[in-house]
Design an enzyme around this catalytic site. Structure first.
Site, PDB file in Angstrom:
ATOM      1  N   HIS A 154       4.084  -7.751  10.503  1.00  0.00           N
ATOM      2  CA  HIS A 154       4.803  -6.786  11.190  1.00  0.00           C
ATOM      3  C   HIS A 154       4.032  -6.363  12.765  1.00  0.00           C
ATOM      4  O   HIS A 154       4.642  -6.323  13.752  1.00  0.00           O
ATOM      5  CB  HIS A 154       4.998  -5.514  10.281  1.00  0.00           C
ATOM      6  CG  HIS A 154       3.778  -4.614  10.216  1.00  0.00           C
ATOM      7  ND1 HIS A 154       3.111  -4.542   9.124  1.00  0.00           N
ATOM      8  CD2 HIS A 154       3.078  -3.745  11.288  1.00  0.00           C
ATOM      9  CE1 HIS A 154       2.283  -3.549   9.385  1.00  0.00           C
ATOM     10  NE2 HIS A 154       2.181  -3.163  10.582  1.00  0.00           N
ATOM     11  N   ASP A 200       3.822  -9.365   3.562  1.00  0.00           N
ATOM     12  CA  ASP A 200       3.498  -8.927   5.210  1.00  0.00           C
ATOM     13  C   ASP A 200       2.291  -9.451   5.591  1.00  0.00           C
ATOM     14  O   ASP A 200       1.232  -8.553   6.149  1.00  0.00           O
ATOM     15  CB  ASP A 200       3.547  -7.342   5.159  1.00  0.00           C
ATOM     16  CG  ASP A 200       3.587  -6.599   6.608  1.00  0.00           C
ATOM     17  OD1 ASP A 200       3.673  -7.264   7.508  1.00  0.00           O
ATOM     18  OD2 ASP A 200       3.482  -5.376   6.595  1.00  0.00           O
ATOM     19  N   GLY A 242      -1.933   1.196  14.589  1.00  0.00           N
ATOM     20  CA  GLY A 242      -2.564   0.471  15.273  1.00  0.00           C
ATOM     21  C   GLY A 242      -3.636  -0.507  14.436  1.00  0.00           C
ATOM     22  O   GLY A 242      -4.603  -1.441  14.446  1.00  0.00           O
ATOM     23  N   SER A 285      -2.894  -1.598  11.274  1.00  0.00           N
ATOM     24  CA  SER A 285      -2.466  -2.720  10.586  1.00  0.00           C
ATOM     25  C   SER A 285      -2.863  -3.983  10.882  1.00  0.00           C
ATOM     26  O   SER A 285      -3.099  -4.685  11.843  1.00  0.00           O
ATOM     27  CB  SER A 285      -0.980  -2.746  10.972  1.00  0.00           C
ATOM     28  OG  SER A 285      -0.087  -1.687  10.684  1.00  0.00           O
ATOM     29  N   ILE A 304      15.338  -9.316 -14.523  1.00  0.00           N
ATOM     30  CA  ILE A 304      14.593  -8.716 -15.367  1.00  0.00           C
ATOM     31  C   ILE A 304      14.659  -7.230 -14.892  1.00  0.00           C
ATOM     32  O   ILE A 304      14.980  -6.673 -14.065  1.00  0.00           O
ATOM     33  CB  ILE A 304      13.255  -8.979 -15.356  1.00  0.00           C
ATOM     34  CG1 ILE A 304      12.573  -9.026 -14.125  1.00  0.00           C
ATOM     35  CG2 ILE A 304      13.109 -10.638 -15.945  1.00  0.00           C
ATOM     36  CD1 ILE A 304      10.820  -9.436 -14.035  1.00  0.00           C
TER      37      ILE A 304
END
Length: 489
Positions: free
Chosen positions: A120, A150, A222, A224, A283
């Protein structure tokens, strides 16, 4: 375009946090007198990532998200945070194309210039730059991304070998171990915070393979893509998200475990994309009511609600109602365990599944196939009533499936059973998730086609002092099991 500095990943106030760096020891170690030696060792490999993203005029008008605190007008901090505001995503267009800058973090895993970050942070970026702690900046190219975890991998070209950090073993870290987070909060540059591992195996509903480490080291926008370090200086997580009512750190951060990330990053480096194994079953979890109805000692494993036609599971003989309790020697404690294990299995490789079928436990060998892009099924709306007969056993109004009901509830042509046309509030049916529009196909593995059958089976179960019934229900074209508590006779 998703903001690289803030992203909703779950309920309410779940925010993408970015660069959380956690450090902790495999064996519980006392806090050092100073973290300085560790910081000096790892920070040269932690980078700030700046990316440019093209936005539409409508996106430009949305403005930047509020800061997590109020800044009094005329305060000495007003000018400083105005500069921060202008640098963050949605800070305003720059040039005729309407571009915004996003900030995040990352870390070097190879001296030749491979850098790990969150997907992202760089998603849909038109330009990416990487800045080191010594203020040297390099343009970066995107090697590959994986939105399901991600994660993303970048590459830069530098004139000499770069400082880098190594992967650690995230399975070794224990709750309560010390952790250290390094990243680029609010675009300030490398910032170090310390804390402990608060929990593990967190599911924040960000993706199908959620297995996050939870840490209390301060992590903010910031951060991330930044690393989570153990006390030996090895990466045991990639900081990805926070929960916060305000947008700032409240001590609840989440990091992708290194043992999950290592394989993803290795595949991105080699192929530019990630290939995953596919079993071909739908499932669900085993609730206490389902466990009781099925005669299981405890609620664990992954219950097979449906076997996909032509899948490896069907070819291996798996059946609806099987409970998968082991995969290649690993216990399946939670339904979330199985998708991760299957996904990590290379296509074409055999896997041994330990299954509970009725009262027997057996092992089935399955040849895992390659996962193809998923087809997303849309849920159909349910409404209305019909001529019905009451099923007093668990508080549901039931009716045979007529052509009108089949059309009203959008029941597939090949689905037979009894339609749920009403659910009494506060009843066992309501408490255990039965809904109007559901089709009850089986009760305790016995097919039903008339409401009277439901009453007969439920009454028989009460007479035999059974506390729970196992219902096979079709909901919007998908089969699932429900455990239903019933009163004793």
């Amino acid at each position: 375009m998703r903001s690289a500095a803030r992203r909703a990943v779950g309920l309410g106030s779940m925010l993408v946090a970015g660069s959380m760096l956690v450090w902790t020891s495999a064996s519980a170690a006392p806090a050092p007198d100073s973290f300085a030696p560790l910081v000096k060792k790892v920070t040269p490999a932690v980078v700030n990532i700046s990316s440019e993203h093209a936005v539409s005029a409508q996106e430009q008008m949305q403005g930047m998200p509020d800061l997590p605190f109020d800044i009094p007008e005329g305060s000495p901090f007003e000018k400083f945070f105005k500069q921060f505001r202008d640098r963050m995503p949605h800070g305003g267009p720059q040039g005729p194309q309407g571009e915004v800058h996003a900030l995040g973090s990352g870390f070097v895993i190879d001296p030749s210039g491979y850098i790990v970050t969150n997907n992202h942070v760089i998603d849909d970026a038109t330009n990416i730059e990487v800045t080191f702690d010594d203020d040297k900046t390099y343009p970066a190219t995107l090697v590959g991304t994986d939105d399901k975890t991600d994660l993303a991998l970048l590459k830069i070209d530098a004139p000499k070998d770069l400082p880098y950090v190594e992967w650690g073993n995230s399975d070794d870290i224990q709750i309560g171990d010390w952790v250290l987070a390094v990243g680029n909060p609010f675009g300030l540059g490398n910032t170090v915070t310390a804390g402990i591992l608060s929990a593990r195996s967190r599911d924040i509903h960000a993706g199908p393979y959620d297995d996050f480490l939870q840490i209390d080291a301060a992590v903010n926008r910031g951060n991330s893509g930044g690393p989570t370090f153990a006390t030996d200086g090895k990466v045991i997580g990639i900081n990805t998200a926070i929960i916060s009512p305000s947008g700032g750190s409240v001590g609840i951060g989440f990091a992708v475990p290194s043992n999950l990330a290592k394989d993803v990053i290795a595949q991105l480096k080699e192929n530019g994309h990630v290939e995953r194994g596919w079993l071909g079953v739908k499932i669900q979890g085993v609730s206490p009511e389902i466990a009781e109805a099925m005669g299981l000692d405890e609620p664990h494993g992954a219950l097979v609600a449906e076997v996909v036609s032509g899948s490896p599971a069907e070819k291996a003989g798996l059946e609806q109602g099987d409970v998968i309790v082991g995969y290649n020697g690993t216990e399946i404690d939670s339904v979330r365990d199985l998708p991760r294990l299957v996904a990590a299995t290379p296509a074409g490789k055999d896997a041994d599944l330990r299954i509970r079928r009725g009262s027997e436990v057996e092992t089935v060998s399955v040849n895992i196939a390659k996962m193809e892009p998923e087809q997303v099924a849309e849920a159909s709306g349910m409404s209305g009533g019909a001529q019905s007969s009451p099923a007093a056993a668990f508080g549901a109004q039931l009716a045979p499936i007529t052509p009108d009901l089949r059309q009203q509830f959008q029941v597939p042509d090949d689905v037979e059973g009894v339609a749920v046309v009403g659910v009494e509030p506060g009843s066992p049916a309501a408490e255990h998730g039965l809904r109007v529009g559901d089709v009850i196909r089986q009760i305790d593995r016995e097919k039903v086609s008339d409401p009277s059958q439901v009453e007969t089976i439920a009454e028989k179960a009460k007479q035999e002092n059974h506390n729970s019934l196992l219902l096979l229900v079709n909901r919007s074209g998908d089969d699932l099991f429900l455990g239903m508590k019933i009163g004793k006779a």
